[in-house]
Design an enzyme around this catalytic site. Structure first.
Site, mmCIF file in Angstrom:
data_model
loop_
_atom_site.group_PDB
_atom_site.id
_atom_site.type_symbol
_atom_site.label_atom_id
_atom_site.label_comp_id
_atom_site.label_asym_id
_atom_site.label_seq_id
_atom_site.Cartn_x
_atom_site.Cartn_y
_atom_site.Cartn_z
ATOM 1 N N LYS A 482 0.834 -1.198 0.000
ATOM 2 C CA LYS A 482 0.000 0.000 0.000
ATOM 3 C C LYS A 482 0.875 1.255 0.000
ATOM 4 O O LYS A 482 2.056 1.186 0.365
ATOM 5 C CB LYS A 482 -0.897 -0.020 1.232
ATOM 6 N N TYR A 708 17.264 31.298 4.250
ATOM 7 C CA TYR A 708 16.129 32.193 4.451
ATOM 8 C C TYR A 708 16.010 32.629 5.901
ATOM 9 O O TYR A 708 16.271 31.835 6.807
ATOM 10 C CB TYR A 708 14.816 31.482 4.076
HETATM 11 C C1 LIG Z 1 -0.012 -1.896 6.759
HETATM 12 C C2 LIG Z 1 -0.630 -3.100 7.235
HETATM 13 C C3 LIG Z 1 0.147 -4.212 7.633
HETATM 14 C C4 LIG Z 1 1.642 -4.190 7.696
HETATM 15 O O1 LIG Z 1 2.054 -3.581 8.889
HETATM 16 P P1 LIG Z 1 3.616 -3.490 9.284
HETATM 17 O O2 LIG Z 1 3.608 -2.931 10.655
HETATM 18 O O3 LIG Z 1 4.234 -2.570 8.314
HETATM 19 O O4 LIG Z 1 4.128 -4.855 9.214
HETATM 20 C C5 LIG Z 1 -0.500 -5.367 7.962
HETATM 21 N N1 LIG Z 1 -1.856 -5.435 7.939
HETATM 22 C C6 LIG Z 1 -2.621 -4.390 7.592
HETATM 23 C C7 LIG Z 1 -4.090 -4.535 7.601
HETATM 24 C C8 LIG Z 1 -2.047 -3.193 7.246
HETATM 25 O O5 LIG Z 1 -2.815 -2.156 6.902
#
Ligand SMILES: *Cc1c(COP(=O)(O)O)cnc(C)c1O
Length: 814
Positions: A482, A708
Site C-alpha cells: 500500500k 532564508y
Molecule cells: C499496513 C498493514 C500491515 C503491515 O504492517 P507493518 O507494521 O508494516 O508490518 C498489515 N496489515 C494491515 C491490515 C495493514 O494495513
C-alpha cells in the site's frame, strides 16, 4: 561441465529415458531465469516449501529438452528424462565427481559475513589474471554450491566458491564435494548461530571445510577461531589477518594521512582508503592476503584494490526516458557477467528489448570462438536491436540475428541518436570499462537529479526470508504494498515479490491495485479500503476487497450483481478486535452470517489487525486482541460451512507472536528491514537509502548568515555545504536549524538554517577532506532511518511515505 545424458546417468547411477546422446552444459533449477536453453537441463528440486516439479511444464514450454526429476511425467513426450532418487543428492554427487576431475586451483570461502563480497572482489581482481569461475550471486548452500561447481569447464584455471551452512552436519557433506586448496575463513559472527549451540560449535563446523586445504587464510581477530585453527591444522600453511596487530597481516594504527598502511609479514603496503568501516577494512585485508598468496606483485595488488567497485552497484535498473527501463551493468564485461545480466533481464516482462554491447577485453581466448558464444547467447534473447561497439565485436556482427548497428566507439553511438529513439523497451547496457558506456546511462536516464532513493531488492528478499524462517513452512505471506509500497514504488516491489512467489499483495485503495494490474501483476491483491465509487474497478480488475461492515457488504454485493459476475466473488472479512478502526464486532456476526447466506460472495479470508504488536508493554492487550480474533473467527467458520484462511500478524506480530500465525501473515515494514526489536533488527538488512551529493561548498566568515530568514549566524568562520534536497522532496522543514544531521563518510554534519524547498545547507567544519560532488546520506546507514525519523519526531513509516514522487527511485538486485 559438459557431459552426455548417458555419462551423467553413469556417474550418478540414475535412470534415463529418451535420447542418451544429448549434451548437457548447464543445469537450471529456476524455470523463470533460464537464459539459455541450449544444452541446458532443468532440475526439479523439491523442498519442504515448494515442489520444483510444478515448474517442469514451464521449463518445457521454454524449450528445455532434458528434465532431471524424482518423478517421470510421460505427458511431456518429446523430452529426455533423468530420473533420480533425490534431486539434491544427485546434484551433490555429480558436482563431487566434476570437481574431483577438474584441474583448477580453488579458493573456498566460508564464514558468517563477507563471503559474497569477498568472492566478488576476488573475482574482480583475478578474472583477467586467470581464467576464473565463481559462484553466481550467493550460491553457497547444499544446492547452490554444487550448481556453482558444475560451471567449471576445461578452460578454467581458478575457481572461487563460497560455502555457507545453516545447521551442524552440513559442512561435512559439502567438504566431500568441494575441498579447496586455499581456504578462506571470514568474520565469524552470531548472525547464523540460530541452529548452533555456541560460537565454538559454529567455528568447529566451519573449519571442517579446510580438512584438505593446503593454505588457510583466516580472520584471527576472533580468539576462538585462531585457537581452533592452530589446534587442528598446525601442519598446514596458516595466515591470519585482521585489525588486531597480533595477526600476521594487519592494519597499522595511528595513520595520520589518508592512506591506510597494511603490514604484510613485515612488509608495508599503502592504499588510499575510500571507506573506513571495520567490515570493509577487514575484508580488504583478506583480499590482499589472498592476492599475495597468489603471487601478485605489490604494484598489481594496489592497482587492483584501487579499481574495486562496490558490488551493490553492479546491476542497476533505472527508469529511462520514453518509458524505457535501463539496466546498467557497470561491472567488467566477460561471458559470466553477460549471462548474469541476461538473466536479470529475464525477470522483467517487457516484450521489447535492446542491447548495447562492447568488445570483450582482457580475455585471452580465440576471438572467433568467444564472439560465437556471445552471439549464441544474445540471439536466444531475441533483442529487437543490438548495438555493437568496438573494433573487434563489429567484425563479428554477421553472427547476430537481431537488427544490428555497429560503432567504433561510444561517442559514435551517441552521435547517431539511435538510442534516444527507442521507447517502451528494456535496454541493457553492457560494456567493458574502457568504453565508458556509463555515458549512455546519463543520456537515457529519466530524471536528472542527484538525489535518489536507492532500494535494495536483495535486502527485501533477505528480510522476507528471515521472517519466513520464523514461521511454519506452510504459512502464507501477504506483502503490504500500500501507499506505493511505503514510498518505495509499488510496481517494482510487487513485480519482484511476485517473481519470488508471494502469496498475496495488499494495497489500501482500488486505484493502487488497478495500477498494478495494468502493469501486469497477476498475484492476488487485497484492497484494504475499497471506496464506494471504486467497486466496479475492483471487480473489473479482479481485486479482492476487505469487507468491514454490513453496509459495505450490501453495496459490494450490488456491484457484483450489476457486473453480472456468476461465480462467488472472493472477499475478506475484517474483524474488529481492539484497534477500533474498521471491522465487525461480536454483535455483528449473526447478521453478517445471515447476510452472507444469500449472497454470491465467498469469504476467502477472515482477518484482523494488531494495534500494538511492537510494544512489549502492551502484550496483555495484544493477547486480548488475539483471543477476540480466535473466538469470533471460530464462530464465523463454524457457521459458514467452509474454512476461509485466517490472518492477524503484521511484521512485528510475526517476530513477537509467531504462535498466532494461523494460515497467513502480512508483512510490511519488516520487509524494509525495520523492527522495534533490536535483536530482530540486527538480523534484517536495510533496504532503503536516501542519498544526494554536495552541490557547492562555501567558506563563510564570522557574522555571516545562512539561508532564508537568516536563522543561522556563524559565530566563527565556518564551512557550509549545500545539498540539493529540500522540503519538496519530503524532508520536513522542522529538522532544519541543527535538529537533523546528514551523513558524510562515517561522520554526521548538522543541517544549518532553514530547510529550503529544493535545497538545504549543512555545516561541515568537523569533516575533513570533503569535496563538491561527494555523496551525502540522508538516511540508512549513518544516520539510520530510525535516527532520521527521530529528528523528524515521527515514525519510520511516515518518513518513507513522505518522500516525494520526484525523487528518483533506483532498484538494485544481483
Ligand atoms: C499496513 C498493514 C500491515 C503491515 O504492517 P507493518 O507494521 O508494516 O508490518 C498489515 N496489515 C494491515 C491490515 C495493514 O494495513
Amino acid at each position: 561441465m559438459n557431459y552426455t545424458v548417458q555419462e551423467i546417468s553413469a556417474i550418478t547411477q540414475s535412470r534415463s529415458i529418451g535420447d542418451k546422446k544429448l549434451r548437457i552444459r548447464n543445469i537450471a533449477f529456476d524455470s523463470r531465469t533460464i537464459y539459455s536453453i541450449q544444452d541446458t537441463a532443468f532440475i526439479a528440486i523439491n523442498t519442504h516449501k515448494n515442489s520444483g516439479e510444478k515448474f517442469i511444464e514451464s521449463a518445457v514450454d521454454r524449450g528445455i529438452r532434458v528434465i532431471i526429476s524424482e518423478h517421470h511425467y510421460p505427458q511431456f513426450e518429446e523430452v529426455t528424462w533423468i530420473i533420480v532418487e533425490n534431486a539434491v543428492d544427485f546434484l551433490q554427487q555429480l558436482a563431487a565427481y566434476h570437481f574431483g576431475h577438474a584441474r583448477i586451483k580453488s579458493i573456498g570461502i566460508t564464514g558468517s559475513n563477507g563471503k559474497t563480497i569477498l568472492k566478488e572482489w576476488l573475482y574482480q581482481c583475478l578474472w583477467n589474471e586467470f581464467s576464473t569461475v565463481k559462484s553466481p550471486k550467493s550460491f553457497n548452500s547444499q544446492i547452490g554450491l554444487p550448481l556453482s561447481l558444475l560451471q567449471i569447464n576445461d578452460s578454467h584455471e581458478l575457481g572461487i566458491f563460497e560455502v555457507g551452512i545453516s545447521k551442524p552436519g552440513e559442512m561435512q557433506k559439502l567438504e566431500q564435494i568441494f575441498h579447496p586448496q586455499i581456504g578462506l575463513l571470514t568474520h565469524i559472527g552470531n548472525a547464523h548461530a540460530a541452529n548452533f549451540r555456541s560460537e565454538q560449535q559454529l567455528i568447529e563446523e566451519k573449519v571442517i571445510l579446510f580438512k584438505n586445504s593446503e593454505v588457510i587464510i583466516y580472520n584471527g581477530d576472533n580468539i576462538l577461531t585462531d585457537k581452533k585453527i592452530k589446534d587442528l591444522y598446525s601442519g598446514k600453511k596458516l595466515i591470519s589477518y585482521g585489525l588486531s596487530a597480533s595477526n600476521q597481516v594487519y592494519l597499522q594504527k595511528n595513520v595520520k594521512d589518508e592512506d591506510l598502511i597494511v603490514q604484510y609479514f613485515g612488509e608495508e603496503l599503502s592504499f588510499p582508503a575510500h571507506q573506513r568501516d571495520e567490515a570493509t577494512l577487514t575484508n580488504a585485508l583478506a583480499l590482499i592476503t589472498v592476492l599475495k598468496e597468489l603471487n601478485l606483485s605489490n604494484e598489481k595488488v594496489i592497482e587492483k584494490i584501487n579499481a574495486l567497485k562496490s558490488i551493490e552497484m553492479r546491476l542497476e535498473a533505472i527508469e529511462g526516458i520514453k518509458s524505457n527501463i535501463i539496466i546498467n551493468d557497470s561491472f567488467n564485461l566477460d561471458l559470466d557477467s553477460l549471462k548474469t545480466a541476461l538473466q536479470f533481464l529475464k525477470e522483467y516482462n517487457k516484450p521489447q528489448k535492446s542491447l548495447v554491447l562492447t568488445d570483450i577485453v582482457g580475455v585471452n581466448s580465440n576471438a572467433e570462438e568467444l564472439y560465437t558464444e556471445v552471439a549464441d547467447l544474445v540471439n536466444e534473447q531475441h533483442f529487437n536491436t543490438v548495438f555493437l561497439i568496438g573494433e573487434v565485436i563489429t567484425r563479428f556482427s554477421h553472427l547476430f540475428t537481431s537488427e544490428i548497428f555497429t560503432f567504433n566507439n561510444t561517442q559514435e553511438l551517441i552521435d547517431s541518436k539511435r538510442l534516444t529513439e527507442i521507447n517502451n523497451q528494456i535496454i541493457l547496457l553492457k560494456g567493458a570499462r574502457k568504453f565508458g558506456i556509463e555515458r549512455l546511462k546519463d543520456i537515457l536516464e529519466l530524471r536528472k537529479h542527484d538525489t535518489v532513493l536507492e532500494v535494495n531488492l536483495n535486502a527485501v528478499l533477505h528480510n522476507i526470508n528471515y521472517h519466513k524462517s520464523l514461521l511454519n513452512p506452510g504459512t502464507k505471506m501477504m506483502a503490504m504494498v500500500k501507499a506505493n509500497a511505503y514510498g518505495l514504488g509499488s510496481y517494482e516491489i510487487a513485480e519482484f515479490l511476485q517473481h519470488h512467489h508471494i502469496d498475496y499483495l495488499g494495497v489500501a485503495y482500488a486505484d493502487e491495485g488497478v495500477e498494478l494490474r495494468k502493469k501486469g501483476i497477476t498475484a492476488p491483491i487485497i484492497v484494504m479500503n475499497p471506496e464506494q465509487h471504486s467497486y466496479e474497478a475492483v471487480i473489473e480488475y479482479n481485486l479482492e476487497p476487505e469487507i468491514y461492515s454490513l453496509r459495505v457488504l450490501e453495496l459490494f454485493n450490488d456491484a457484483v450483481q450489476k457486473a453480472g459476475y456468476d461465480e462467488r466473488y472472493p472477499i475478506h472479512i475484517k474483524l474488529e478486535t481492539g484497534m477500533n478502526r474498521l471491522g465487525f464486532k461480536e454483535a455483528d456476526l449473526a447478521p453478517l452470517l445471515e447476510a452472507l447466506r444469500h449472497k454470491n460472495l465467498r469469504v476467502e479470508s477472515i482477518f484482523s489487525h494488531l494495534s500494538s504488536s511492537d510494544m512489549p508493554s502492551e502484550k496483555e492487550f495484544t493477547l486480548r486482541q488475539m483471543a477476540i480474533f480466535r473466538k469470533n473467527s471460530d464462530t464465523l467458520i463454524k457457521n459458514l460451512g467452509y474454512s476461509p484462511i485466517r490472518h492477524i500478524l503484521n511484521s512485528s506480530g510475526i517476530t513477537e507472536y509467531p504462535d498466532y500465525q494461523y494460515d497467513m501473515v502480512r508483512i510490511g515494514i519488516g520487509m524494509l528491514g525495520e523492527s522495534q526489536n533490536s535483536d530482530i533488527k540486527k538480523q534484517l538488512r536495510p533496504v532503503v537509502s536516501f542519498k544526494t551529493v554536495i552541490s557547492q561548498i562555501l567558506q563563510i566568515q564570522e557574522g555571516e548568515s545562512v539561508g532564508y530568514s537568516r536563522r543561522y549566524k556563524a559565530d566563527h568562520p565556518a564551512k557550509i555545504a549545500t545539498i540539493p534536497v529540500g522540503y519538496a522532496d519530503g524532508i520536513p522543514r522542522l529538522i532544519g536549524n541543527q535538529v537533523g544531521k546528514v551523513g558524510i563518510g562515517k561522520k554526521l554534519a548538522p543541517i544549518v538554517g532553514n530547510v529550503c524547498m529544493d535545497m538545504m545547507m549543512i555545516n561541515i567544519d568537523d569533516i575533513p577532506h570533503v569535496k563538491e560532488g561527494d555523496p551525502v546520506i540522508l538516511f540508512n546507514g549513518q544516520p539510520s532511518l530510525k535516527e532520521f525519523a527521530g529528528y523528524c519526531n515521527t515514525i519510520t513509516y511516515e518518513v518513507l511515505t513522505s518522500i516525494a514522487p520526484r525523487v528518483k527511485r533506483i532498484y538494485i538486485k544481483d
